[in-house]
Enzyme design. Structure first.
Site, short mmCIF file in Angstrom:
data_model
loop_
_atom_site.label_atom_id
_atom_site.label_comp_id
_atom_site.label_asym_id
_atom_site.label_seq_id
_atom_site.Cartn_x
_atom_site.Cartn_y
_atom_site.Cartn_z
CE1 TYR A 46 -41.18 -1.32 -4.80
CE2 TYR A 46 -39.35 0.02 -4.86
CZ TYR A 46 -40.29 -1.11 -5.62
OH TYR A 46 -40.12 -1.39 -6.80
CE LYS A 52 -6.72 2.26 -5.54
NZ LYS A 52 -5.93 1.95 -4.29
C1 LIG Z 1 -5.19 3.03 -3.65
C2 LIG Z 1 -3.79 3.05 -3.38
C3 LIG Z 1 -3.35 4.39 -3.07
C4 LIG Z 1 -3.96 5.52 -3.26
O1 LIG Z 1 -4.74 5.93 -1.78
P1 LIG Z 1 -5.42 7.25 -1.72
O2 LIG Z 1 -5.66 7.37 -0.34
O3 LIG Z 1 -6.49 7.34 -2.78
O4 LIG Z 1 -4.32 8.25 -1.94
C5 LIG Z 1 -1.91 4.32 -2.82
N1 LIG Z 1 -1.28 3.20 -2.61
C6 LIG Z 1 -1.96 1.93 -2.92
C7 LIG Z 1 -1.04 0.76 -2.58
C8 LIG Z 1 -3.38 2.13 -3.02
O5 LIG Z 1 -3.60 0.68 -3.13
#
Ligand SMILES: *Cc1c(COP(=O)(O)O)cnc(C)c1O
Length: 387
Positions: A273, A35
């Site tokens: 800045y 993702k």
């Molecule tokens: C993002 C996510 C994961 C992975 O999490 P990590 O801590 O990066 O391993 C697993 N399950 C769900 C439902 C997630 O949203």
């Protein structure tokens, strides 16, 4: 190409996947979260490597992310971890993306779309909220919802899952909370079985539990951050070494830019800045065309205890505020630094970087996830290395 880019070390990604696979129970599947453009690393390229490495599932957040993978030729099953709106459901079905579902209204809506498209046996996973307070049904309702899914006649109950909220913490009360969440999930599995529905693929473990507790692996582990080379939360390389089960993760992302100009300044000249930093003596400043719009956030350099970049393997301090598109680095009288030299801002050790995304996160009070996801997708090109 622009001076500023993200070098993606796919060989490190592959190495992490192999390390993780070796930690997962033999009978359990391996799902990689790609993702948010693979946490900023390039979803399609990372997914191709994952497919080659024998990963079983991928996970994305929304339908668009899944569609991009299908259009890029990815064949693996793809879980969609967040909810999609009714307008996206047909695309989801058409591209064989696997949604998480948990309530009757949403399930009915999805089933109606399947009927309209003449699709049967469309796989879904039931999300159970065991304490995360996000999506999912209550454990005690899991049996009823499972039956409802089957009764649609067009959806297939392929699996069920939950997500942990404090699995990356080593505090005693958090470990107990995680344990209670896990027990709660097992109760939900039992409720589904009691309702006469096969629970299918049961999955719960995230990165933290994949490495720290094989008792939670069930039928699949869902890992994100460890695939990109960072230890989750309180867990560190040293922690696993001490426990006698070392884990060797390698950061995948390297942020690189170049020395675009070298300026000579007399004593007492202000830089950037806010005039927050002044030259203490005659010195030289390298101008680097990378800033917060690229993901090098302003708070990476806070009053003196900030970022050191690497030029030719040597550390040089960032001076003054990081601007939107540029930042200034003091090179002093060092004649070895030349215009258009590479500047490594963060990355794996072998890149010569003095910071990884993890160390920047620790320094700025956030998590490595936010550092790599924060690298601008529209402005920072990704260059893939696979030596
Ligand atoms: C993002 C996510 C994961 C992975 O999490 P990590 O801590 O990066 O391993 C697993 N399950 C769900 C439902 C997630 O949203």
């Amino acid at each position: 190409m622009r001076a500023t880019y993200a070098k993606i070390h796919l060989n490190n990604f592959r190495s992490n996947l192999n390390v993780i696979r070796s930690k997962i129970n033999k009978e359990s599947k391996f799902c990689v979260a790609v993702k948010a453009d693979a946490y900023g690393h390039g979803a399609l390229e990372c997914s191709k490597v994952a497919e080659e490495c024998g990963v079983d599932f991928l996970a994305v957040a929304c339908a668009d992310e899944g569609i991009q993978l299908r259009e890029g030729g990815i064949k693996l099953p793809i879980l969609v971890l967040s909810l999609v709106c009714p307008e996206e459901m047909e695309l989801l079905i058409e591209h064989r993306l696997t949604p998480l579902v948990f309530d009757e209204e949403y399930i009915s809506c999805l089933a109606a779309k399947c009927r309209k498209m003449n699709v049967r046996d469309f796989p879904v996973h039931l999300a159970v909220d065991t304490g995360m307070g996000r999506i999912g049904c209550r454990a005690e309702d899991a049996g009823t919802v499972a039956k409802f899914i089957e009764k649609t006649g067009v959806l297939f109950f392929e699996g069920m899952c939950t997500h942990f909220s404090v699995a990356d913490s080593l505090k005693k009360e958090d470990e107990e909370y995680t344990q209670r969440q896990f027990e709660n999930f097992n109760a939900a599995v039992a409720a589904v079985k009691n309702a006469g529905v096969n629970p299918g693929i049961r999955h719960a473990a995230n990165s933290a539990l994949t490495l720290s507790d094989s008792g939670t692996h069930l039928d699949m582990c869902r890992c994100g951050i460890i695939a990109y080379g960072y230890y989750p939360g309180d867990f560190t390389k040293e922690y696993f070494e001490k426990k006698g089960s070392p884990v060797e993760l390698k950061p995948v992302m390297e942020m690189v830019s170049k020395v675009a100009a070298i300026r000579e300044f007399d004593k007492d000249r202000c830089v950037s800045y806010g005039n927050l930093w002044k030259t203490a003596e005659k010195t030289r400043i390298a101008v680097v065309p990378a800033g917060y719009a690229d993901g090098i956030l302003r708070n990476f350099n806070r009053d003196g205890k900030g970022l050191y970049v690497s030029i030719g393997g040597k550390p040089y301090p960032v001076r003054g505020r990081i601007c939107m598109d540029q930042m200034m680095v003091e090179i002093g009288s060092d004649e070895s630094v030349k215009r258009w030299d590479d500047v490594v801002i963060f990355g794996p050790e072998e890149s010569g970087a003095f910071f990884s995304a993890q160390e920047i996160a620790d320094m700025t009070g956030t998590i490595s996830y936010e550092i790599t996801c924060g690298v601008s997708k529209s402005r920072v090109p990704k260059v893939f290395f696979d030596e």
